[in-house]
Design an enzyme around this catalytic site. Sequence first.
Site, PDB file in Angstrom:
ATOM      1  N   SER A   1      33.298  39.811  33.581  1.00 30.53           N
ATOM      2  CA  SER A   1      34.163  40.968  33.840  1.00 30.53           C
ATOM      3  C   SER A   1      34.328  41.760  32.560  1.00 30.53           C
ATOM      4  O   SER A   1      34.888  41.252  31.574  1.00 30.53           O
ATOM      5  CB  SER A   1      35.535  40.503  34.326  1.00 30.53           C
ATOM      6  OG  SER A   1      36.447  41.582  34.201  1.00 30.53           O
TER       7      SER A   1
ATOM      8  N   HIS B   1      30.708  42.497  36.486  1.00 32.39           N
ATOM      9  CA  HIS B   1      31.912  42.661  37.310  1.00 32.39           C
ATOM     10  C   HIS B   1      32.760  43.789  36.718  1.00 32.39           C
ATOM     11  O   HIS B   1      33.081  43.779  35.532  1.00 32.39           O
ATOM     12  CB  HIS B   1      32.681  41.346  37.349  1.00 32.39           C
ATOM     13  CG  HIS B   1      33.862  41.350  38.267  1.00 32.39           C
ATOM     14  ND1 HIS B   1      33.742  41.197  39.634  1.00 32.39           N
ATOM     15  CD2 HIS B   1      35.194  41.496  38.024  1.00 32.39           C
ATOM     16  CE1 HIS B   1      34.952  41.230  40.191  1.00 32.39           C
ATOM     17  NE2 HIS B   1      35.852  41.429  39.232  1.00 32.39           N
TER      18      HIS B   1
ATOM     19  N   ASP C   1      36.169  45.951  37.095  1.00 32.22           N
ATOM     20  CA  ASP C   1      37.517  45.930  37.679  1.00 32.22           C
ATOM     21  C   ASP C   1      38.146  47.316  37.667  1.00 32.22           C
ATOM     22  O   ASP C   1      38.355  47.903  36.608  1.00 32.22           O
ATOM     23  CB  ASP C   1      38.404  44.972  36.884  1.00 32.22           C
ATOM     24  CG  ASP C   1      38.054  43.521  37.164  1.00 32.22           C
ATOM     25  OD1 ASP C   1      38.061  43.137  38.348  1.00 32.22           O
ATOM     26  OD2 ASP C   1      37.767  42.780  36.208  1.00 32.22           O
TER      27      ASP C   1
ATOM     28  N   MET D   1      41.439  49.419  38.528  1.00 35.27           N
ATOM     29  CA  MET D   1      42.885  49.296  38.787  1.00 35.27           C
ATOM     30  C   MET D   1      43.523  50.681  38.725  1.00 35.27           C
ATOM     31  O   MET D   1      43.187  51.481  37.853  1.00 35.27           O
ATOM     32  CB  MET D   1      43.518  48.385  37.746  1.00 35.27           C
ATOM     33  CG  MET D   1      42.857  47.013  37.653  1.00 35.27           C
ATOM     34  SD  MET D   1      43.705  45.954  36.493  1.00 35.27           S
ATOM     35  CE  MET D   1      42.596  44.540  36.467  1.00 35.27           C
TER      36      MET D   1
ATOM     37  N   HIS E   1      35.017  45.763  41.792  1.00 34.35           N
ATOM     38  CA  HIS E   1      36.195  45.147  42.421  1.00 34.35           C
ATOM     39  C   HIS E   1      37.307  46.194  42.435  1.00 34.35           C
ATOM     40  O   HIS E   1      37.906  46.482  41.401  1.00 34.35           O
ATOM     41  CB  HIS E   1      36.582  43.905  41.606  1.00 34.35           C
ATOM     42  CG  HIS E   1      37.863  43.260  42.034  1.00 34.35           C
ATOM     43  ND1 HIS E   1      38.494  42.289  41.287  1.00 34.35           N
ATOM     44  CD2 HIS E   1      38.636  43.435  43.142  1.00 34.35           C
ATOM     45  CE1 HIS E   1      39.601  41.896  41.909  1.00 34.35           C
ATOM     46  NE2 HIS E   1      39.711  42.590  43.026  1.00 34.35           N
TER      47      HIS E   1
ATOM     48  N   MET F   1      40.799  47.483  42.986  1.00 35.26           N
ATOM     49  CA  MET F   1      42.217  47.136  43.147  1.00 35.26           C
ATOM     50  C   MET F   1      42.944  48.466  43.223  1.00 35.26           C
ATOM     51  O   MET F   1      43.655  48.878  42.298  1.00 35.26           O
ATOM     52  CB  MET F   1      42.679  46.279  41.962  1.00 35.26           C
ATOM     53  CG  MET F   1      42.102  44.869  42.001  1.00 35.26           C
ATOM     54  SD  MET F   1      42.132  44.031  40.411  1.00 35.26           S
ATOM     55  CE  MET F   1      40.575  44.618  39.725  1.00 35.26           C
TER      56      MET F   1
ATOM     57  N   MET G   1      40.636  35.424  44.945  1.00 35.58           N
ATOM     58  CA  MET G   1      41.350  35.604  43.676  1.00 35.58           C
ATOM     59  C   MET G   1      42.036  34.295  43.293  1.00 35.58           C
ATOM     60  O   MET G   1      42.779  33.713  44.089  1.00 35.58           O
ATOM     61  CB  MET G   1      42.432  36.698  43.800  1.00 35.58           C
ATOM     62  CG  MET G   1      41.932  38.116  43.983  1.00 35.58           C
ATOM     63  SD  MET G   1      40.828  38.720  42.698  1.00 35.58           S
ATOM     64  CE  MET G   1      41.847  38.645  41.230  1.00 35.58           C
TER      65      MET G   1
ATOM     66  N   ASP H   1      37.492  34.757  41.197  1.00 33.28           N
ATOM     67  CA  ASP H   1      37.858  35.698  40.132  1.00 33.28           C
ATOM     68  C   ASP H   1      39.232  35.363  39.586  1.00 33.28           C
ATOM     69  O   ASP H   1      40.230  35.431  40.310  1.00 33.28           O
ATOM     70  CB  ASP H   1      37.846  37.123  40.718  1.00 33.28           C
ATOM     71  CG  ASP H   1      38.085  38.204  39.673  1.00 33.28           C
ATOM     72  OD1 ASP H   1      38.163  37.886  38.475  1.00 33.28           O
ATOM     73  OD2 ASP H   1      38.179  39.385  40.085  1.00 33.28           O
TER      74      ASP H   1
HETATM   75  C1  DX5 Z   1      41.972  40.490  37.428  1.00 36.94           C
HETATM   76  C2  DX5 Z   1      40.523  40.885  37.510  1.00 36.94           C
HETATM   77  C3  DX5 Z   1      39.597  39.922  36.918  1.00 36.94           C
HETATM   78  C4  DX5 Z   1      39.760  39.683  35.445  1.00 36.94           C
HETATM   79  C5  DX5 Z   1      39.424  38.253  35.204  1.00 36.94           C
HETATM   80  O1  DX5 Z   1      42.728  41.340  38.237  1.00 36.94           O
HETATM   81  O2  DX5 Z   1      40.144  41.080  38.858  1.00 36.94           O
HETATM   82  O3  DX5 Z   1      38.246  40.261  37.209  1.00 36.94           O
HETATM   83  O4  DX5 Z   1      38.943  40.473  34.622  1.00 36.94           O
HETATM   84  O5  DX5 Z   1      39.693  37.962  33.886  1.00 36.94           O
HETATM   85  P1  DX5 Z   1      39.801  36.459  33.366  1.00 36.94           P
HETATM   86  O6  DX5 Z   1      38.453  35.840  33.574  1.00 36.94           O
HETATM   87  O7  DX5 Z   1      40.158  36.636  31.938  1.00 36.94           O
HETATM   88  O8  DX5 Z   1      40.867  35.783  34.173  1.00 36.94           O
HETATM   89 ZN    ZN Z   2      37.977  41.345  39.301  1.00 34.56          ZN
END
Ligand code: DX5
Ligand code: ZN
Length: 226
Positions: free
Chosen positions: A9, A34, A36, A38, A73, A75, A144, A182
């Site tokens: 990620s 990956h 992310d 947000m 991903h 969010m 998750m 994840d």
């Molecule tokens: C959290 C993300 C993850 C995050 C994971 O909301 O969806 O993808 O980057 O990070 P680690 O591996 O540090 O938990």
């Molecule tokens: Zn993620």
Amino acid sequence: MATYRIAPSILSADFARLGDEVRSVIDAGADWIHFDVMDNHYVPNLTMGPMVCQAIRRHAVKADGSSVPIDVHLMVEPVDALAQAFAKAGADLISFHPAATRHVDRTLQLIRGEGCKAGLVFNPATPLDVLDWVLDKTDLVLVMSVNPGFGGQTFIDSALRKLEQARKRIDASGRDIRLEVDGGIKVDNIRAAADAGCDTFVAGSAIFGEKDYRKVIDAMRSQLAG
Ligand code: DX5
Ligand code: ZN
């Protein structure tokens, strides 16, 4: 025997050098990137949009020139317009949280209609029931193992039971669906996730928090091989 995929990620990468970070982690053995997204609405944090995805697309390649999948991903809430924008920005897989869209079935179809693989994401307290109705339109199930919003959180153990349940549903369907985890994945717990049926592993801080990305990815792979 499962083909395991490791999906670093880039949430924990150095954002000021994102293209280089993507190349380095691919050189170190990453299978997917990956990504992310947000929105400070569905989750309390704000990260990257489609323009950043488009900018890193040309860096997500192996030394032999082959393309490395970008695993987006989402969010975000709502989902549809951004999912389309990410498809146009070069995403290969696009996953979303069912509660963040009004019409889950329609959103899955929309993502596939854009030529991407479609994924559903389940928060720690969210049951898998929706899969009973849409597994035939789903390419990826993402469990998750932390609450979404931040990297570097601690793995929630009940995710292992959820992975087992998801694996049963996927196997019963006979379909080619990846099962991804994840949150809080490290060298010392990746094997437990694999034993629960997981085949695709997101890891952010565990990889980007170390200087030598290859060393971490190799250590994860040897856990998976053991
Ligand atoms: C959290 C993300 C993850 C995050 C994971 O909301 O969806 O993808 O980057 O990070 P680690 O591996 O540090 O938990
Ligand atoms: Zn993620």
